[in-house]
Design a protein around this motif. Sequence first.
Motif, PDB file in Angstrom:
ATOM      1  N   ALA A  53      -0.874  -1.611   4.810  1.00  0.00           N
ATOM      2  CA  ALA A  53       0.405  -1.102   5.286  1.00  0.00           C
ATOM      3  C   ALA A  53       1.324  -2.272   5.587  1.00  0.00           C
ATOM      4  CB  ALA A  53       0.197  -0.249   6.537  1.00  0.00           C
ATOM      5  N   PRO A  94     -11.487  -0.738   8.840  1.00  0.00           N
ATOM      6  CA  PRO A  94     -10.676  -1.656   8.059  1.00  0.00           C
ATOM      7  C   PRO A  94     -11.134  -3.090   8.217  1.00  0.00           C
ATOM      8  CG  PRO A  94      -9.502  -0.934  10.022  1.00  0.00           C
ATOM      9  CD  PRO A  94     -10.746  -0.111   9.937  1.00  0.00           C
ATOM     10  N   LEU A 108       0.221   8.843   9.730  1.00  0.00           N
ATOM     11  CA  LEU A 108       0.075   7.471  10.201  1.00  0.00           C
ATOM     12  C   LEU A 108       0.914   7.285  11.454  1.00  0.00           C
ATOM     13  CD1 LEU A 108       0.342   5.416   6.874  1.00  0.00           C
ATOM     14  CD2 LEU A 108      -1.725   6.005   8.154  1.00  0.00           C
ATOM     15  N   THR A 160      -3.551   4.370  13.843  1.00  0.00           N
ATOM     16  CA  THR A 160      -4.421   5.067  12.884  1.00  0.00           C
ATOM     17  C   THR A 160      -4.834   4.080  11.791  1.00  0.00           C
ATOM     18  OG1 THR A 160      -2.409   5.833  11.761  1.00  0.00           O
ATOM     19  CG2 THR A 160      -3.472   7.365  13.309  1.00  0.00           C
ATOM     20  N   PRO A 161      -5.731   3.143  12.093  1.00  0.00           N
ATOM     21  CA  PRO A 161      -6.161   2.191  11.062  1.00  0.00           C
ATOM     22  C   PRO A 161      -7.089   2.818  10.030  1.00  0.00           C
ATOM     23  CG  PRO A 161      -7.394   1.842  13.074  1.00  0.00           C
ATOM     24  CD  PRO A 161      -6.349   2.860  13.400  1.00  0.00           C
ATOM     25  N   GLN A 162      -7.507   4.061  10.293  1.00  0.00           N
ATOM     26  CA  GLN A 162      -8.395   4.782   9.390  1.00  0.00           C
ATOM     27  C   GLN A 162      -7.927   6.231   9.331  1.00  0.00           C
ATOM     28  OE1 GLN A 162     -12.913   5.963   9.977  1.00  0.00           O
ATOM     29  NE2 GLN A 162     -12.738   3.779   9.524  1.00  0.00           N
ATOM     30  N   LEU A 209      -1.520  -0.671  14.329  1.00  0.00           N
ATOM     31  CA  LEU A 209      -1.800   0.647  13.762  1.00  0.00           C
ATOM     32  C   LEU A 209      -2.609   1.477  14.751  1.00  0.00           C
ATOM     33  CD1 LEU A 209      -2.778  -0.115  10.041  1.00  0.00           C
ATOM     34  CD2 LEU A 209      -0.539   0.501  10.959  1.00  0.00           C
ATOM     35  N   VAL A 251       2.878   1.581   1.962  1.00  0.00           N
ATOM     36  CA  VAL A 251       1.415   1.607   1.915  1.00  0.00           C
ATOM     37  C   VAL A 251       0.997   1.484   0.459  1.00  0.00           C
ATOM     38  CG1 VAL A 251      -0.674   2.956   2.337  1.00  0.00           C
ATOM     39  CG2 VAL A 251       1.198   3.007   4.001  1.00  0.00           C
ATOM     40  N   LEU A 293      -5.657  -0.921   6.240  1.00  0.00           N
ATOM     41  CA  LEU A 293      -5.814   0.512   6.466  1.00  0.00           C
ATOM     42  C   LEU A 293      -6.934   0.982   5.551  1.00  0.00           C
ATOM     43  CD1 LEU A 293      -4.484   3.214   7.620  1.00  0.00           C
ATOM     44  CD2 LEU A 293      -3.118   3.202   5.525  1.00  0.00           C
TER      45      LEU A 293
END
Length: 323
Positions: A155, A34, A93, A83-85, A81, A120, A175
């Motif tokens: 997000a 990101p 997420l 889970t940025p990807q 985050l 999102v 994201l």
Amino acid sequence: MNTGVKITVFAAALAATFGTAYGVGAGVGPVGAPAEPAHGGRHAAQAPAGSAGHGGHDQAAAQGPAAGGLQVSEGGYTLSLDTPQVAAGQGELRFSVKDAQGRKVTAYKTEHGKELHFIVASRDLTVYRHLHPVRAGDGTWSAPVDLPAPGAYKAFADFAPAAGGAKNVTLGADLSVPGAYAPNPMPPAARTADVDGYQVALGGTLEPGKAGELKLTVSKDGKPVTDLEPYLGAYGHLVALRAGDLAYLHVHPNEGGPGPDVSFTATAPSAGTYRLFLDFQHQGTVRTAAFTVTAGGGAEPVAEPAASPAAGAAVEESGEHSH
């Protein structure tokens, strides 16, 4: 006349050229990690007692409060985050909100039935997800999500911490979904949107620096829907995102209901292009109608949605309300 919920967002500095159809460039290429988060101010959606707007009233320049969702950290709180990807398709997420000491926040005020509202959206504003994540005891939030294709997303966490009488904060973080990516064009401006057999008509105009009413009218099979159901304590929820920097605001309607009309009093912070996303519930299902509107620059033409993938994006936007 009912007292409105006033949209008052303004960005001190744009993260990308304002008014473009998307904020990540027009080239085709892979998306990996990101991007660095954009920076700006906070949003403010001020409402009188008894209405359902969100607060936050820091002044930034003469035009009014700064925009929300442009900062990953603000007021001593940071959106982190885990889970940025994520991969395209079904995924999960995970994130947390951390305080100034780096501790995960575990106590929030409940607003509109939820401790935290999570949105999102794709950077080209053709994909929109209103999620309802679940918080674990340690302060980690999680929510299933379906992001259909590679690309750049953002997000937004909209919440009010319980500590210290804090007002609402809206934080934003980048994201990404890795893979070859070409941004979609901005869906054309139109006064009607078709969503799962429902028709939603948009009335009114959005003008920079001038309050006006936006009225959205819901019908099905040519007949007005007069039995809309409360969704998170309201007959309709409106999220607006500004093209270019994705400045965020989340407001709720004027008093009224249960349909067919859901109205908002709105003031655009500046001229430019905006995407409006209306959530409404009927017969137990939440749907989302999306509109592209222009604030300033002359009258906006009234146009029917074209029979094209871009015009059909509202169907994509309508399908994700995870609990």
